[in-house]
Design a protein around this motif. Sequence first.
Motif: not given
Length: 137
Positions: A11-14, A30-37, A43-45, A64-67
């Motif tokens: 349930d947690v997203e970054l 986004m394709s390279a990282l997917g939703t959970r690298p 999970r990445l949003h 923002v957790g990462l740029a």
Amino acid sequence: MSNVSQITSPDVELRVLVYSHDAGTRSRVMSALGTRPHPDLPRLHYTEVATAPVVIEHMDAGGVGLAILDGEAAPTGGLGLAKQLRDELDTCPPILVLTGRPDDRWLADWSRADAAVPHPIDPLRLREAVTVLLEDD
């Protein structure tokens, strides 16, 4: 491991801001990282951004957790934008820049980015860099 890496609930997203004027570059990131690298990361949003003023707007708003900033973006490159964000924001999330070539690492250092990955995007290298950044955060 950091607090971020200890949060593995589905349930947690970054929130990851991905900046490039090129939609193809944003898509490759986004394709390279997917939703959970990595299983230890949340999970990445993704928030896709095509212009520097909108990057600044999102970063000023927080959350923002990462740029991930494309150093080859035009008219405003991600390297200069990374430096500007570091200089102007009191609290700045980790920044990863995409450089034009591996030899541009010195520019990434100048920009005060936390990590750099050269074009063309290597999914394994990008995932590894993001995992290290988020584990250390």
